[in-house]
Write an enzyme that holds these catalytic residues in place. Structure first.
Site, short mmCIF file in Angstrom:
data_model
loop_
_atom_site.label_atom_id
_atom_site.label_comp_id
_atom_site.label_asym_id
_atom_site.label_seq_id
_atom_site.Cartn_x
_atom_site.Cartn_y
_atom_site.Cartn_z
N SER A 283 84.70 32.64 -34.41
CA SER A 283 84.35 33.46 -33.20
C SER A 283 83.76 32.87 -32.20
O SER A 283 83.99 31.86 -31.51
CB SER A 283 83.49 34.58 -34.05
OG SER A 283 83.36 35.83 -33.10
N HIS B 83 88.27 39.46 -39.28
CA HIS B 83 87.72 38.79 -38.36
C HIS B 83 86.80 37.86 -39.26
O HIS B 83 86.79 36.66 -38.98
CB HIS B 83 86.74 39.34 -37.29
CG HIS B 83 86.07 38.70 -36.17
ND1 HIS B 83 86.90 38.03 -35.29
CD2 HIS B 83 84.81 38.23 -36.06
CE1 HIS B 83 86.21 37.20 -34.48
NE2 HIS B 83 84.66 37.40 -34.78
N ASP C 201 92.54 41.60 -37.21
CA ASP C 201 91.33 41.17 -36.59
C ASP C 201 90.94 42.42 -35.71
O ASP C 201 91.58 42.83 -34.91
CB ASP C 201 91.37 40.07 -35.94
CG ASP C 201 89.84 39.56 -35.38
OD1 ASP C 201 88.99 40.41 -35.01
OD2 ASP C 201 89.70 38.25 -35.63
#
Length: 328
Positions: free
Chosen positions: A145, A300, A272
């Site tokens: 991320s 995610h 996600d």
């Protein structure tokens, strides 16, 4: 006599169960902290600190640098190094692992006036890498991320220090398709609106559940404990939110991916709901010979959804790089 001896351990077990339930319902944050501490010990990790001109970095470390490259692992926004504890368990014990709290996160120094744009975090990370001597030889860099965005830009700016790169659902791209949450981020950032950063425990629970493929598997009380633990850092998260979604940082990985020359691995959860899986296509086209892995039934928070699978993919890529290096 036998009945007394039998009752004693049963009484003790009953006492422990009652104590656990009291802590679970009244102080879940304490239980979460204990769980992370237990994982730390099980993994054989050491908590270490490095200082650079009064700025202190906190990181996990296991093993020592050897013939194979070390691996530096970066966490995501609002998380810290602890998010990798589940996956680290499945990594080889002889591999030198460094897992650092990014600037302002976890136990790393948080300065009110600091900038947390991608490039500023990259510069801070480079200070850390130099401070512990990790760049004495090229290392494997992995990030998820926000950490994936920082890792990618780091590899672009310091190509001689990184031997291979793993990007797990990284931020910083122009996604062909935006998730609902990213649409809201782009709408609100223009007005310096930080309302997407949870301000209550319930908002935090709802936000974090977006990250898991199957949020029902995570007990609400444990999520509550986790949110309560980081809620005091909420002002920092608001500041960091504005910086990483500023004009300078919003597409920072996209703007730098053409400079990435090292072997690159891309891992994305097909389900996600934070950063759309279409970002994998962008990286596949933008980084020559990138290996792409799309995980079914994965959200995610990949190290939470599939800790063992993520470790296997990282090590498979790590090992293949070593083999290819020997053949050169």
């Amino acid at each position: 006599m036998d009945s007394i001896l039998l009752k004693t351990p049963l009484t003790f077990i009953g006492f422990l169960l009652i104590a656990f339930l009291i802590i679970y319902f009244l102080w879940p944050a304490a239980l979460v902290r204990f769980g992370f501490w237990a994982l730390l010990k099980i993994n054989g990790l050491q908590v270490r600190y490095a200082e650079h001109k009064g700025y202190r970095f906190c990181y996990y470390s296991r093993g020592k640098p050897g013939l194979q490259p070390s691996i530096l692992i970066l966490h995501g926004f609002t998380f810290d190094k602890r998010m990798w504890l589940f996956s680290i368990y499945f990594l080889p014990k002889n591999l030198h692992i460094v897992c650092v709290d990014l600037p302002g996160h976890g136990e790393t120094t948080c300065l009110p006036g600091d900038s947390y744009t991608t490039l500023d975090q990259v510069k801070r990370l480079h200070q850390f890498v130099e401070c512990i001597g990790l760049n004495r030889k090229p290392f494997h860099l992995a990030g998820i991320s926000m950490g994936g965005m920082v890792a990618g830009v780091y590899a672009a700016h310091y190509p001689s220090e990184v031997c291979c790169l793993s990007l797990l659902c990284p931020a910083g791209l122009r996604y062909p398709k935006d998730t609902d949450i990213m649409k809201r981020v782009k709408e609100k950032r223009q007005n310096q609106d930080v309302s997407l950063v949870p301000s209550t425990v319930q908002e935090g629970i709802e936000m974090f559940r977006l990250g898991w493929y199957n949020p029902c598997m995570v007990p609400k009380q444990m999520l509550k404990g986790f949110i309560e633990d980081w809620m005091p850092e909420n002002n920092f998260f608001r500041k960091c939110f504005l910086d990483i979604f500023s004009d300078e940082s919003l597409y920072s990985l996209q703007d730098n991916m053409s400079k990435i020359r090292v072997p690159t691995q891309v891992i994305w959860g097909k389900n996600d709901r934070i950063l759309d899986v279409s970002g994998a296509e962008v990286l596949a086209k933008g980084i020559p010979h990138a290996q792409v892995h799309i995980l079914e039934k994965c959200g995610h928070f990949q190290p939470a959804d599939y800790p063992k699978k993520i470790s296997q993919l990282l090590m498979g890529f790590h090992t293949s790089f070593m083999k290819n290096k020997k053949l050169e």
